[in-house]
Design a protein around this motif. Structure first.
Motif, mmCIF file in Angstrom:
data_model
loop_
_atom_site.group_PDB
_atom_site.id
_atom_site.type_symbol
_atom_site.label_atom_id
_atom_site.label_comp_id
_atom_site.label_asym_id
_atom_site.label_seq_id
_atom_site.Cartn_x
_atom_site.Cartn_y
_atom_site.Cartn_z
ATOM 1 N N LEU A 17 0.778 -1.001 0.110
ATOM 2 C CA LEU A 17 -0.054 -0.053 -0.038
ATOM 3 C C LEU A 17 0.898 1.230 0.013
ATOM 4 C CD1 LEU A 17 -2.928 0.648 0.031
ATOM 5 C CD2 LEU A 17 -2.785 0.734 2.626
ATOM 6 N N SER A 18 0.560 2.314 -0.901
ATOM 7 C CA SER A 18 1.519 3.382 -1.102
ATOM 8 C C SER A 18 0.822 4.650 -1.180
ATOM 9 C CB SER A 18 2.215 3.083 -2.526
ATOM 10 O OG SER A 18 2.976 4.279 -2.952
ATOM 11 N N GLU A 19 1.559 5.799 -0.819
ATOM 12 C CA GLU A 19 1.003 7.101 -0.841
ATOM 13 C C GLU A 19 1.849 8.129 -1.512
ATOM 14 O OE1 GLU A 19 -2.468 7.616 -0.349
ATOM 15 O OE2 GLU A 19 -2.504 9.966 -0.250
ATOM 16 N N THR A 20 1.472 8.979 -2.387
ATOM 17 C CA THR A 20 2.476 9.989 -2.693
ATOM 18 C C THR A 20 1.653 11.168 -2.606
ATOM 19 O OG1 THR A 20 3.402 8.250 -4.476
ATOM 20 C CG2 THR A 20 3.834 10.813 -4.622
ATOM 21 N N LEU A 21 2.483 12.256 -1.765
ATOM 22 C CA LEU A 21 2.224 13.599 -1.885
ATOM 23 C C LEU A 21 3.466 14.385 -2.638
ATOM 24 C CD1 LEU A 21 0.607 14.026 1.648
ATOM 25 C CD2 LEU A 21 -0.506 13.699 -0.443
ATOM 26 N N SER A 22 2.872 15.773 -2.936
ATOM 27 C CA SER A 22 4.039 16.620 -3.652
ATOM 28 C C SER A 22 3.890 17.903 -3.186
ATOM 29 C CB SER A 22 3.695 16.516 -5.067
ATOM 30 O OG SER A 22 3.627 15.325 -5.791
ATOM 31 N N LYS A 23 5.066 18.681 -2.930
ATOM 32 C CA LYS A 23 5.200 19.752 -2.395
ATOM 33 C C LYS A 23 6.506 20.450 -3.258
ATOM 34 C CE LYS A 23 5.832 22.888 1.100
ATOM 35 N NZ LYS A 23 5.098 24.098 0.945
ATOM 36 N N TYR A 64 14.076 19.303 6.640
ATOM 37 C CA TYR A 64 12.797 19.814 6.112
ATOM 38 C C TYR A 64 12.314 18.790 5.211
ATOM 39 C CZ TYR A 64 9.297 22.400 3.792
ATOM 40 O OH TYR A 64 8.194 22.867 3.232
ATOM 41 N N THR A 65 12.777 18.274 4.421
ATOM 42 C CA THR A 65 12.603 17.384 3.194
ATOM 43 C C THR A 65 12.071 16.191 4.002
ATOM 44 O OG1 THR A 65 14.091 18.254 1.898
ATOM 45 C CG2 THR A 65 13.291 16.141 1.100
ATOM 46 N N ALA A 66 12.905 15.764 4.936
ATOM 47 C CA ALA A 66 12.509 14.629 5.603
ATOM 48 C C ALA A 66 11.198 14.763 6.473
ATOM 49 C CB ALA A 66 13.556 14.234 6.882
ATOM 50 N N GLY A 67 10.922 15.888 6.894
ATOM 51 C CA GLY A 67 9.723 16.602 7.574
ATOM 52 C C GLY A 67 8.253 16.176 6.509
ATOM 53 N N LEU A 68 8.679 16.418 5.275
ATOM 54 C CA LEU A 68 7.578 15.914 4.329
ATOM 55 C C LEU A 68 7.143 14.291 4.259
ATOM 56 C CD1 LEU A 68 8.827 17.775 1.524
ATOM 57 C CD2 LEU A 68 7.126 18.634 3.154
ATOM 58 N N GLY A 98 12.334 25.664 -5.163
ATOM 59 C CA GLY A 98 11.433 25.929 -6.614
ATOM 60 C C GLY A 98 11.200 24.249 -7.069
ATOM 61 N N ASP A 99 12.109 23.487 -6.362
ATOM 62 C CA ASP A 99 11.986 22.069 -6.794
ATOM 63 C C ASP A 99 10.566 21.531 -6.169
ATOM 64 O OD1 ASP A 99 14.431 21.969 -7.907
ATOM 65 O OD2 ASP A 99 15.518 20.905 -6.520
ATOM 66 N N THR A 100 10.087 20.591 -7.230
ATOM 67 C CA THR A 100 8.763 20.031 -6.543
ATOM 68 C C THR A 100 9.147 18.379 -6.045
ATOM 69 O OG1 THR A 100 7.283 21.081 -7.859
ATOM 70 C CG2 THR A 100 6.650 19.145 -7.165
ATOM 71 N N VAL A 101 8.957 18.176 -4.823
ATOM 72 C CA VAL A 101 9.323 17.001 -4.217
ATOM 73 C C VAL A 101 8.304 16.116 -4.075
ATOM 74 C CG1 VAL A 101 10.542 15.727 -2.032
ATOM 75 C CG2 VAL A 101 11.225 18.291 -2.834
ATOM 76 N N ASP A 102 8.435 14.907 -4.955
ATOM 77 C CA ASP A 102 7.493 14.009 -4.745
ATOM 78 C C ASP A 102 7.780 12.877 -3.583
ATOM 79 O OD1 ASP A 102 5.917 14.887 -6.964
ATOM 80 O OD2 ASP A 102 7.206 13.949 -8.167
ATOM 81 N N VAL A 103 6.928 12.794 -2.427
ATOM 82 C CA VAL A 103 7.101 12.044 -1.304
ATOM 83 C C VAL A 103 6.341 10.690 -1.535
ATOM 84 C CG1 VAL A 103 7.191 12.015 1.382
ATOM 85 C CG2 VAL A 103 7.506 14.108 -0.282
ATOM 86 N N THR A 104 6.813 9.570 -1.626
ATOM 87 C CA THR A 104 6.299 8.623 -1.682
ATOM 88 C C THR A 104 6.478 7.387 -0.511
ATOM 89 O OG1 THR A 104 6.177 8.536 -4.058
ATOM 90 C CG2 THR A 104 5.599 6.276 -2.978
#
Ligand SMILES: C[C@@H](O)CC(=O)SCCNC(=O)CCNC(=O)[C@H](O)C(C)(C)COP(=O)(O)OP(=O)(O)OC[C@H]1O[C@@H](n2cnc3c(N)ncnc32)[C@H](O)[C@@H]1OP(=O)(O)O
Length: 162
Positions: A17-23, A64-68, A98-104
């Motif tokens: 089971l997986s979930e992706t959010l982008s920021k 910060y990235t890890a916080g996502l 300005g980068d968009t990070v996709d977190v899965t």
């Protein structure tokens, strides 16, 4: 990245089971993270300083990235009620303003006796891994989260035991 909250109880989880959010990372996010943590490393805050590093420009704090990742765990998978136990982190490449990070986040292992879940975590920018690692979380089951609803469910299934 302010998704709707979704509660998944331990019983709802399955491996894969997986979930992706982008920021998309804004300068104000990085400045705000520096303010709340006190990490004022100029590699994050000063273009003049960052221009003389191998990255050539300001980069986001790794944590910060890890916080996502934490945001995905706490809001979507498993969601509200999840408790962080541990997290490994490998910072593979920089994240720039300005980068968009996709977190899965993907369920990798479940330990029902202890209601523990291990999740593989990947942050990517334009398909390139910038951070990966593994999280362990404790996940409430239905009975723990809502004892009254669990008792009612049991009495519906076996009225004589109620
Ligand atoms: C304290 C705060 O204020 C500061 C921050 O938050 S800085 C922001 C967070 N960090 C980053 O953004 C750094 C992102 N990572 C990188 O840019 C690079 O990984 C690196 C510069 C740290 C290292 O790159 P480099 O020196 O070029 O290393 P190589 O590519 O030559 O790789 C050598 C082997 O090491 C392995 N490796 C490299 N980086 C990592 C890593 N982060 N985690 C785990 N392993 C790493 C790489 O795979 C190579 O292994 P091999 O077996 O030899 O192939």
């Amino acid at each position: 990245m302010l998704p709707e909250l979704r509660v998944l109880y331990f019983e709802d989880l399955e491996v894969g089971l997986s979930e992706t959010l982008s920021k998309t990372i804004a300068s104000s996010d990085v400045v705000g993270f520096a303010e709340i943590t006190g990490d004022r490393n100029p590699i994050h805050l000063s273009e003049h300083f960052a221009a003389r590093t191998p990255f050539g420009t300001r980069i986001a704090h790794g944590l910060y990235t890890a916080g996502l990742i934490s945001a995905v765990l706490g809001t979507r998978l498993p969601g509200p009620g999840a408790v962080y136990i541990s997290q490994t982190l490998n910072f593979r490449a920089p994240v720039r303003i300005g980068d968009t990070v996709d977190v899965t986040v993907t369920v990798a292992e479940l330990i029902p006796e202890r209601r523990r879940a291990r999740l593989a975590c990947l942050c990517a920018v334009a398909g390139e891994a910038v951070l990966d690692g593994e999280a362990w979380v404790k996940v409430p089951n239905r009975a723990e989260a809502d004892p009254l609803a669990a008792r009612m469910e049991r009495s519906r299934i076996a009225p004589s035991d109620a």
